[in-house]
Design an enzyme around this catalytic site. Structure first.
Site, mmCIF file in Angstrom:
data_model
loop_
_atom_site.group_PDB
_atom_site.id
_atom_site.type_symbol
_atom_site.label_atom_id
_atom_site.label_comp_id
_atom_site.label_asym_id
_atom_site.label_seq_id
_atom_site.Cartn_x
_atom_site.Cartn_y
_atom_site.Cartn_z
ATOM 1 N N LYS A 52 3.064 -5.439 4.742
ATOM 2 C CA LYS A 52 3.502 -5.990 3.457
ATOM 3 C C LYS A 52 3.547 -7.511 3.475
ATOM 4 O O LYS A 52 3.270 -8.159 2.456
ATOM 5 C CB LYS A 52 4.882 -5.428 3.095
ATOM 6 C CG LYS A 52 5.356 -5.826 1.702
ATOM 7 C CD LYS A 52 6.696 -5.203 1.381
ATOM 8 C CE LYS A 52 7.218 -5.658 0.027
ATOM 9 N NZ LYS A 52 8.540 -5.075 -0.293
ATOM 10 N N ASP A 79 9.441 -3.883 -5.357
ATOM 11 C CA ASP A 79 8.846 -2.681 -4.785
ATOM 12 C C ASP A 79 8.224 -1.844 -5.893
ATOM 13 O O ASP A 79 8.668 -1.875 -7.045
ATOM 14 C CB ASP A 79 9.903 -1.857 -4.049
ATOM 15 C CG ASP A 79 10.093 -2.307 -2.616
ATOM 16 O OD1 ASP A 79 9.318 -3.162 -2.154
ATOM 17 O OD2 ASP A 79 11.039 -1.820 -1.961
ATOM 18 N N ASP A 132 10.906 -8.924 5.145
ATOM 19 C CA ASP A 132 11.818 -9.440 4.125
ATOM 20 C C ASP A 132 13.014 -10.137 4.767
ATOM 21 O O ASP A 132 13.306 -11.305 4.477
ATOM 22 C CB ASP A 132 12.275 -8.313 3.196
ATOM 23 C CG ASP A 132 12.673 -7.050 3.949
ATOM 24 O OD1 ASP A 132 12.724 -7.054 5.194
ATOM 25 O OD2 ASP A 132 12.943 -6.033 3.271
ATOM 26 N N ASP A 166 -2.725 -2.254 -1.222
ATOM 27 C CA ASP A 166 -3.155 -2.343 0.181
ATOM 28 C C ASP A 166 -3.868 -1.086 0.637
ATOM 29 O O ASP A 166 -4.325 -1.018 1.778
ATOM 30 C CB ASP A 166 -1.951 -2.646 1.080
ATOM 31 C CG ASP A 166 -2.083 -3.999 1.746
ATOM 32 O OD1 ASP A 166 -2.896 -4.818 1.289
ATOM 33 O OD2 ASP A 166 -1.368 -4.233 2.737
ATOM 34 N N GLU A 171 2.848 7.000 -2.942
ATOM 35 C CA GLU A 171 3.407 6.188 -4.032
ATOM 36 C C GLU A 171 2.583 6.469 -5.288
ATOM 37 O O GLU A 171 1.569 5.810 -5.526
ATOM 38 C CB GLU A 171 3.361 4.703 -3.651
ATOM 39 C CG GLU A 171 4.185 4.389 -2.419
ATOM 40 C CD GLU A 171 3.883 3.017 -1.829
ATOM 41 O OE1 GLU A 171 4.759 2.487 -1.119
ATOM 42 O OE2 GLU A 171 2.772 2.484 -2.053
#
Length: 715
Positions: free
Chosen positions: A267, A291, A429, A133, A104
């Site tokens: 997450k 996100d 989620d 994280d 990412e």
């Protein structure tokens, strides 16, 4: 008072109910035929076919909850002042999670944060939190540089009326004139960050502040899974201003404490830490979860969400507003079905009609109090009042924030079980949204004409299938938990709402049926044994109706959102591909985990792409290129269907009556073979880097031949 929003039943509801009546009658007739021809000595093939049809029928019933009452909503943000009066808009916290700077890219994550920092919203009521994280100095460095760039970017967006406020996305299609100087500044920022990422560390010579140099020097001893909590205030609204003299929104970097002895819950654990840290620092009554690759595409999105969150009739039991996941950079025909229209557009409308949309993990605006228990026991709104004016950099506040991000804080209250985002599933989620609705909270689906957020879908087939497999495992973890929709959910919600949740919890179930239909009729065709009615048999029309009606209904649903025929074709092709790969392997992985056999766990979906893979994707070509069990399974099924189709057509041309007797099996082989065309090209024709590796092709052919040889046992 004029309403802040309106809601209408979608016109398709009546059509869906008629389709349900006709199709359920056809399914009943199919099972009558199964039962009428069933005997105690039935061959394994008959049992397998019955199992496949039962799975498809059960999953189709689950779908009806989503189709019974789809809703369409409309919002009126201009009417908000009549609700807020002179008090102004409520404070908003934005939570952005990232985990791996190499998958990412930090510059892209920072662009996402900048897009929400530039919301058309009072800066003193807006705070952006970034949870890292990965505990990476690269991510912190990127955000330190982003905070400097924000001083120029935010005034630029205001003055030029920019709608796309992610600098990365904006400068992909804009430049020249007055934007050229800003683009140059952004390129300098990105180059500096990417240079650090390429080196794998932050060079202290790139940092001016002695304090920051000392901090990064300490960071050298950090291990990704073993380090103390870090909370760094990069922008503080009370003190920091942009170049035009306006206050900047708060920007806070956080990396929660990690210890090998403490579970971290991926997450969900990161989000719970963000809730606790933000409660100490700003405590906004509303927070947005985003996100790291899903940037804001509309600076007025917050006002649209507030049309629901501030509705006095909804507020006591209202949990969240969910915006759809939409993507940029999808190629012309969406070869990997990356838009996921069923999951992110069609299904949420149906969920919305059953007292709540599911949560997607991004693009959701939450009422903070909804994460602290059922409506009857949740904290009153007064407990969620913003801490505007608090000095975020004060030693007292930072110490409390560090404590809130520590491992021990997880054990103080029932985090992950009774409050916050729920633990126990890879799809935290969906799990959390489902539990909130069972507790009595309400949620809505908001789908404005202009997408509120745009993100990046996986652009390689392997990444797409890996992501889907992870979802399948996570959904099963909910479906077979103590909170399964089959038992707990059906008691806490309505029957139709329970069907909606069952559809998601057993999302991978059709994979079993697809593999049976992808192999069994082909085996019977190869051995000249009929498995379905002849083309001249009246029962033939039942099978034809079941197939045509299902695909026609799916096509109508897909086209409704502006899709094309070829996009739909690729979408249904990907459903078949996922069935033979992600659904099947996800089901197997879940079963292995349940019986105590180690299986691969959570993996971050890569947001960085190889250049050749990007080129293949942009040209509409499948990129295989890896030796993976996914492609062995895919190649084996494709080979079985090709061999059976060639043999069956040859037999039909030479033998009278063979075409009539084997027509449905030939049709099925032809349909699978047509969908497998990209696989055949990758196995036997292509020479580029996206072809299927030779060892995978050889293994697939060997397994297909072994299947035909051993198939007599099934017959």
């Amino acid at each position: 008072m004029a309403p802040l929003h309106t809601c209408q039943t979608h016109p398709r509801a009546a059509f869906n109910r008629l389709h349900f009546l006709l199709y359920s009658s056809a399914i009943a007739a199919l099972f009558y035929r199964h039962i009428a021809g069933f005997s105690a000595s039935a061959a394994p093939s008959s049992l397998l076919l019955l199992l496949a049809d039962a799975i498809f029928a059960i999953f189709w019933i689950f779908c009806q909850g989503l189709r019974w009452l789809p809703l369409r909503r409309r919002e009126f943000p201009s009417r908000l002042p009549q609700v807020t009066g002179g008090q102004g808009l409520p404070a908003l916290d934005v939570f952005i999670c990232t985990a791996d700077p190499f998958k990412e890219p930090p510059a892209s994550v920072a662009s996402t944060a900048l897009s929400v920092m530039a919301y058309d919203y009072p800066a003193d009521r807006l705070s952006v939190y970034v949870s890292d994280d990965g505990g990476s100095e690269l991510t912190l460095f990127a955000f330190m540089e982003a905070a400097k760039f924000a001083r120029h970017w935010l005034p630029f967006c205001r003055e030029k009326g920019v709608m796309v406020r992610s600098p990365e996305a904006y400068f992909e299609s804009n430049g020249g004139g007055e934007a050229e100087k800003m683009k140059a500044m952004f390129e300098d920022f990105r180059e500096k960050v990417e240079s650090a990422v390429n080196k794998g560390h932050v060079d202290l010579s790139m940092i001016d502040s002695p304090e920051e140099k000392a901090m990064f020097a300490k960071w050298k001893g950090f291990a990704r899974r073993d380090h103390p909590s870090v909370v760094k205030v990069l922008c503080e609204s009370n003190k920091d201003k942009d170049i035009a003299g306006h206050p900047l929104p708060n920007l806070i970097y956080m990396s929660r404490e990690k210890r090998p002895s403490s579970p971290h819950h991926f997450k969900a654990g990161a989000l719970n830490s963000l809730i606790r840290v933000s409660e100490v620092m700003t405590n906004a009554p509303v927070f947005l979860i985003l996100d790291c690759d899903m940037y804001s595409n509309d600076p007025n999105t917050v006002q649209r969400a507030l049309c629901y969150l501030l509705d006095p009739d909804l507020a006591p039991n209202f949990a969240y507003v969910q915006f759809p996941q939409k993507y940029r950079g999808i190629n012309t025909d969406d070869i990997y079905g990356g838009e996921n229209r069923r999951l992110f557009l069609t299904s949420p409308r149906g969920f919305d009609g059953q007292h709540g949309c599911n949560f997607f993990g991004t693009g959701g605006f939450f009422s903070r109090r909804s994460l602290y228990g059922p409506p009857a026991t949740a904290p009153p709104p007064s407990d969620c009042e913003s801490k505007a004016g608090v000095l975020l950099r004060s030693e007292h506040v930072l110490q409390k924030a560090h404590d809130a991000a520590s491992c021990k804080f997880e054990h103080v209250k029932e985090w992950g079980s009774k409050i916050g985002f729920r633990y126990g599933s890879l799809v935290e989620d969906y799990y959390t949204g489902y539990i909130l609705r069972c507790e009595g909270w309400q949620a809505v689906f908001c789908n404005p004409d202009r997408p509120a957020f745009l993100g990046d879908a996986p652009k390689t087939l392997h990444e797409s299938l890996s992501q889907a497999k992870r979802w399948v495992v996570g959904f099963y973890e909910v479906g077979f938990s103590r909170y399964s929709p089959l038992f707990y959910g059906i008691k806490k919600t309505t029957l139709l709402a329970a069907l909606c949740n069952l559809h998601h919890s057993f999302w991978g179930l059709p994979g079993i049926g697809l593999i049976v239909y992808g192999l069994l009729p082909q085996l019977f065709l190869f051995y000249d044994k009929p498995l379905f009615p002849k083309a001249s048999d009246p029962w033939f029309f039942l099978y034809a109706y079941l197939f045509v009606a299902a695909y026609a209904h799916d096509f109508i649903e897909y086209i409704e959102f502006g899709g094309s025929f070829w996009k739909w074709w690729n979408d249904q092709r990907m459903f078949l591909i996922r069935g033979a790969t992600a659904y099947a392997f996800g089901t197997l992985e879940f079963v292995l985990n349940r019986i105590g056999v180690s299986a691969p766990g959570f993996n971050v979906t890569s947001k960085s792409q190889e250049e050749e893979e990007n080129k293949l994707y942009d040209n509409g070509m499948f990129a295989f290129g890896k030796s993976t069990p996914f492609f062995i399974s895919l190649g084996t099924i494709a080979t079985v269907n090709l061999i059976s189709l060639i043999y069956g057509l040859t037999k039909a041309a030479r033998t009278a009556g063979a075409a009539d007797e084997m027509f449905l099996q030939l049709l099925l082989c032809g349909f699978v073979a047509a969908n497998s065309w990209p696989v055949y090209k990758a196995m036997f024709v292509r020479k580029d880097g996206g072809r299927i590796p030779r060892n995978v092709t050889n293994t697939s052919i060997l397994l297909a031949c072994t299947f035909f040889y051993a198939g007599k046992v099934i017959i």
